[in-house]
Design a protein around this motif. Structure first.
Motif, PDB file in Angstrom:
ATOM      1  N   TYR A 697      -3.999 -31.573 -80.309  1.00 55.42           N
ATOM      2  CA  TYR A 697      -3.171 -30.780 -79.396  1.00 55.42           C
ATOM      3  C   TYR A 697      -3.698 -30.949 -77.978  1.00 55.42           C
ATOM      4  CZ  TYR A 697      -7.283 -27.956 -80.319  1.00 55.42           C
ATOM      5  OH  TYR A 697      -8.589 -27.541 -80.477  1.00 55.42           O
ATOM      6  N   ASN A 698      -2.881 -30.541 -77.031  1.00 52.50           N
ATOM      7  CA  ASN A 698      -3.281 -30.527 -75.626  1.00 52.50           C
ATOM      8  C   ASN A 698      -3.203 -29.100 -75.108  1.00 52.50           C
ATOM      9  OD1 ASN A 698      -3.641 -33.427 -74.926  1.00 52.50           O
ATOM     10  ND2 ASN A 698      -1.522 -33.539 -75.603  1.00 52.50           N
ATOM     11  N   ILE A 699      -4.224 -28.685 -74.391  1.00 53.93           N
ATOM     12  CA  ILE A 699      -4.244 -27.356 -73.773  1.00 53.93           C
ATOM     13  C   ILE A 699      -3.955 -27.531 -72.287  1.00 53.93           C
ATOM     14  CG2 ILE A 699      -5.694 -25.377 -73.202  1.00 53.93           C
ATOM     15  CD1 ILE A 699      -7.064 -25.762 -75.891  1.00 53.93           C
ATOM     16  N   VAL A 700      -2.890 -26.879 -71.830  1.00 55.18           N
ATOM     17  CA  VAL A 700      -2.374 -27.136 -70.487  1.00 55.18           C
ATOM     18  C   VAL A 700      -2.319 -25.837 -69.673  1.00 55.18           C
ATOM     19  CG1 VAL A 700      -0.471 -28.120 -69.164  1.00 55.18           C
ATOM     20  CG2 VAL A 700      -0.944 -28.977 -71.476  1.00 55.18           C
ATOM     21  N   PRO A 701      -3.090 -25.740 -68.595  1.00 53.70           N
ATOM     22  CA  PRO A 701      -3.043 -24.537 -67.756  1.00 53.70           C
ATOM     23  C   PRO A 701      -1.813 -24.562 -66.845  1.00 53.70           C
ATOM     24  CG  PRO A 701      -4.553 -26.124 -66.801  1.00 53.70           C
ATOM     25  CD  PRO A 701      -4.063 -26.728 -68.083  1.00 53.70           C
ATOM     26  N   VAL A 702      -1.136 -23.430 -66.740  1.00 52.70           N
ATOM     27  CA  VAL A 702       0.074 -23.342 -65.910  1.00 52.70           C
ATOM     28  C   VAL A 702       0.072 -22.023 -65.143  1.00 52.70           C
ATOM     29  CG1 VAL A 702       1.479 -24.809 -67.404  1.00 52.70           C
ATOM     30  CG2 VAL A 702       1.375 -22.355 -67.854  1.00 52.70           C
ATOM     31  N   SER A 703       0.985 -21.927 -64.186  1.00 56.59           N
ATOM     32  CA  SER A 703       1.128 -20.675 -63.439  1.00 56.59           C
ATOM     33  C   SER A 703       1.881 -19.634 -64.247  1.00 56.59           C
ATOM     34  CB  SER A 703       1.859 -20.931 -62.117  1.00 56.59           C
ATOM     35  OG  SER A 703       1.136 -21.844 -61.322  1.00 56.59           O
ATOM     36  N   GLY A 704       2.629 -20.099 -65.223  1.00 54.59           N
ATOM     37  CA  GLY A 704       3.377 -19.190 -66.082  1.00 54.59           C
ATOM     38  C   GLY A 704       4.219 -19.980 -67.058  1.00 54.59           C
ATOM     39  N   SER A 705       4.636 -19.336 -68.169  1.00 56.30           N
ATOM     40  CA  SER A 705       5.475 -20.003 -69.157  1.00 56.30           C
ATOM     41  C   SER A 705       6.193 -18.957 -69.994  1.00 56.30           C
ATOM     42  CB  SER A 705       4.636 -20.914 -70.070  1.00 56.30           C
ATOM     43  OG  SER A 705       3.720 -20.146 -70.842  1.00 56.30           O
ATOM     44  N   GLY A 706       7.289 -19.368 -70.611  1.00 61.93           N
ATOM     45  CA  GLY A 706       8.006 -18.454 -71.478  1.00 61.93           C
ATOM     46  C   GLY A 706       9.358 -18.983 -71.903  1.00 61.93           C
ATOM     47  N   SER A 707       9.938 -18.356 -72.891  1.00 60.38           N
ATOM     48  CA  SER A 707      11.282 -18.710 -73.337  1.00 60.38           C
ATOM     49  C   SER A 707      12.339 -18.206 -72.369  1.00 60.38           C
ATOM     50  CB  SER A 707      11.538 -18.125 -74.730  1.00 60.38           C
ATOM     51  OG  SER A 707      10.636 -18.681 -75.667  1.00 60.38           O
ATOM     52  N   SER A 708      11.920 -17.336 -71.483  1.00 61.40           N
ATOM     53  CA  SER A 708      12.781 -16.824 -70.422  1.00 61.40           C
ATOM     54  C   SER A 708      12.099 -17.081 -69.085  1.00 61.40           C
ATOM     55  CB  SER A 708      13.032 -15.327 -70.610  1.00 61.40           C
ATOM     56  OG  SER A 708      13.542 -14.745 -69.436  1.00 61.40           O
TER      57      SER A 708
END
Length: 724
Positions: A697-708
């Motif tokens: 797997y890859n672990i990816v840092p983001v400012s935010g995420s979601g289905s919405s």
């Protein structure tokens, strides 16, 4: 840009020049290739016999532009669709011609051509432009031919037919007819027989006698001869051979044209290009590669999913090297992937897609410079991979300044769409990255911005306008594969700028709902695609939105693949230890989309509400080691359950990412440990899950995420599995 226009004498090359002016370019020269006298087909030679030749040359006088011309010395030696530099091929004559134009007029930076539907023609012009550092402009490319013909007529293109060779077109009736006269006949023929109304299938050819670009004079054909080449009863072939013509002065022109001395007047505008071709190949300059050894001591981590069809990821895991620049880190990462490919007996030609994550979008140019030193058209001889690029908060969590994930296949059977020409069709991809790559039944599309294709500029109107245009651009690319984002979507990833306000995020989601979701036709795929929003600090060109659809393209007309189902593979089993604790939450946190038991896409959301139910303490849900482990276990369990419930093996995983929000100040190393331990525990009940190798797997840092767009998960899992 200053443009040299390739002209043949026909309507298309003239109208392509008009489109160049529409989009703010300046045509400063004309270029023409003359077929060999010896052995040239009669149907293609009329334009280059004495009088016809003078007509083409007269364009220079009509437009007050220099004309560069060269007699073709080569032949069609490379007959493949994608051109490879070949000594003695006629494409090398085009190279010599445009080389001379560039040498004489250094300010020229683009080439205009009248290609409408011919990939063969477009790819050869693009090849020459790429070698000369010029931009290909093909503003007629993929345009509706009926609309094109109508616009040519409406805007004053006066062209006559000089060849007919199609069912329904008769030399006695249709040669010498103007476009406006021919239109009424072509449209019914299109409906009845599928004739190309612009003649793209060789149905007819034209000679332009006047157009708005002819500012000084129009061409008057005084005499001609009709030659019947083939008297076939179904589709007879004939040509119109010009015998005499003159130039008629335009009253609003200040340029005086002598009566009867046209050839002498024109000669000063014409440049003959007779140089012997000595340049037969292009040296690929990999100036950065010699420096690779300087970065081999950087501590890197490699991830690998799946088996024959998989992802390989690489990132920096030595935060002490943050003082080094993006160039050093990207060279190290790409070198590691390059070595990994070689160890597996593969190369960049096996790469279908590249996710390029960088720490600062302002250094995109530098990142691209490094990128093209590793991934070249020569290495990727079946077509360059598609790509998406975004900025991520890598340094903030200790992952260096560059992170790359590539999608790899052991089999060389991909189909690549790579259009480098700027056109009205869809945004161009100038360089070693393509619009889309088809492998098996899955189409992987490059990240699409809200770019206006003919200008390659972001459209005005903000985030929602960009999204609307990005959808339109994506649909144009999908159509090239006889597909549609509205009926074939498996997964829909929406990258958004983290700078968007709450209101703008809500508008983005509403626009996607009204302009996309409500228009979906799920008859092919069976259910709605999974949708995921990722928020990033910055996107290319400062865009608000970038979309990345993954589409299902059936292998035959009835939508049923002919590929055999995967057999003999060990299926994962649900962990009994975690099942009672996590199963009840499955439906509330998972989006799942499967197609025919062969493709599975899923998104798993760990929201604050979910976290409160699975973590042992109510406070500080995101920071403690125990709570990170609990959330990692939950994610791993849900992925395991999705695979098991839908009969997919671990080796069928094509892509597995865990996005986590950096607003919770969790270092990547801590998140990696949590997931490593979770998968190690899972492996105790699943012998098919390998934990002694690289992470799957890859672990990816983001400012935010979601289905919405309006929610921000703590962790979001993105899964794609397929049976190839």
């Amino acid at each position: 840009m200053e443009v040299v226009a390739l002209v043949s004498g026909g309507k298309d090359s003239c109208f392509a020049m008009m489109r160049c002016l529409d989009y703010g370019h300046k045509v400063v020269a004309l270029a023409n290739l003359i077929p060999l006298d010896d052995g040239v087909d009669e149907l293609d030679s009329y334009m280059y016999q004495t009088v016809g030749h003078q007509i083409v040359v007269s364009y220079a006088k009509c437009m007050s532009l220099p004309l560069f011309r060269r007699r073709i010395r080569g032949s069609t030696r490379d007959q493949g669709l994608k051109y490879n530099v070949t000594a003695g091929d006629e494409v090398e004559d085009m190279f010599a011609l445009l080389s001379e134009v560039k040498q004489q007029i250094p300010s020229i930076s683009a080439v205009s051509s009248g290609a409408i539907a011919s990939d063969y023609q477009r790819l050869r012009v693009e090849s020459v432009c790429s070698r000369l550092g010029l931009v290909s402009l093909a503003y007629l490319w993929k345009q509706d031919q009926t609309l094109l013909l109508e616009e040519m007529i409406r805007r004053g293109i006066v062209a006559i037919t000089v060849k007919v060779a199609a069912l329904g077109l008769k030399p006695s009736s249709h040669l010498g007819k103007e476009l406006a006269e021919l239109k009424c006949h072509l449209l019914p023929m299109n409906e009845s027989y599928g004739i190309n109304v612009c003649g793209e299938g060789g149905e007819y050819e034209t000679l332009t006698l006047d157009c708005p670009l002819f500012c000084n004079a129009r061409i008057i054909l005084d005499d001609y001869e009709v030659i019947l080449h083939s008297a076939d009863s179904i589709a007879s072939v004939g040509i119109l051979h010009p015998r005499a013509f003159h130039l008629e002065h335009k009253s609003d022109s200040s340029d005086r044209i002598g009566d009867g001395s046209v050839t002498q007047d024109i000669s000063s505008c014409v440049y003959e290009v007779d140089e012997v071709i000595t340049h037969t190949d292009v040296e690929e300059k990999c100036t950065l590669n010699p420096a690779v050894d300087a970065y081999t001591n950087i501590d890197l981590c490699i991830s690998k999913t799946g088996k024959n069809f998989r992802s390989i990821g690489c990132w920096i895991q030595d935060c002490s090297r943050d003082s080094e620049g993006l160039k050093a880190h990207l060279i190290a990462v790409l070198s590691a992937i390059d070595n990994q490919l070689k160890e597996e007996g593969l190369g960049w030609v096996n790469v279908l897609y590249v996710h390029l994550y960088i720490s600062n979008m302002k250094e995109f140019g530098l990142a691209n410079e490094v990128y093209v030193s590793f991934i070249t058209e020569k290495k990727c001889y079946l077509g360059v991979p598609s790509r998406s690029t975004i900025e991520l908060p890598l340094v903030q969590v200790g992952l260096g300044k560059a992170y790359v994930e590539v999608l790899v296949s052991s089999e060389l059977k991909k189909r690549v769409l790579h259009v480098q020409s700027i056109s009205c069709w869809a945004p161009s991809c100038i360089g070693p990255y393509s619009q889309a790559t088809l492998y098996g039944e899955i189409l992987y599309m490059a990240g699409q911005l809200g770019l206006d294709p003919p200008t390659m500029k972001l459209c005005p109107g903000g985030a929602t306008a960009e999204l609307e245009l990005a959808l339109q651009n994506s649909e144009a690319v999908a159509n090239a594969f006889s597909s549609s984002i509205y009926s074939s979507a498996i997964h829909f990833l929406v990258y958004c700028s983290a700078q968007l306000t709450s209101d703008e995020k809500e508008e983005i989601e509403q626009t996607l709902q009204s302009s996309y979701i409500t228009r979906l036709d799920c008859s092919k795929t069976g259910s709605y695609p999974t949708v995921l929003y990722i928020f990033a600090p910055d996107l290319p060109k400062g865009a608000c939105v970038e979309i990345k659809p993954i589409l299902y393209v059936p292998t035959n007309d009835d939508g049923v693949a002919t590929r055999e189902m995967e057999t003999g593979m060990a299926q994962p089993a649900s962990s009994q230890a975690w099942s009672a604790q996590y199963s009840d939450l499955h439906d509330s946190c998972c989006q799942i989309h499967t197609i025919g038991g062969r493709i599975c896409s899923a998104v798993v959301s760990v929201t604050s509400d979910i976290a409160s139910k699975i973590c042992s303490t109510a406070g500080q849900l995101y920071h403690t080691e125990d709570n990170l482990k609990a959330m990692a276990r939950f994610c791993a369990f849900q992925i395991l359950k999705i695979l098991a419930d839908n009969n997919f093996s671990w080796d069928s995983i094509t892509m597995l990412r865990f996005y986590y929000s950096v607003e919770h100040s969790v270092a990547a190393a801590a998140m990696s440990r949590a997931f490593s331990e979770a998968f190690t525990e899972l492996a105790e009940d699943n012998s098919s899950l390998r934990t002694d190798e690289a992470p799957c797997y890859n672990i990816v840092p983001v400012s935010g995420s979601g289905s919405s767009a309006c929610t921000n998960n703590i962790i979001t899992c993105e899964l794609l599995a397929s049976k190839h």
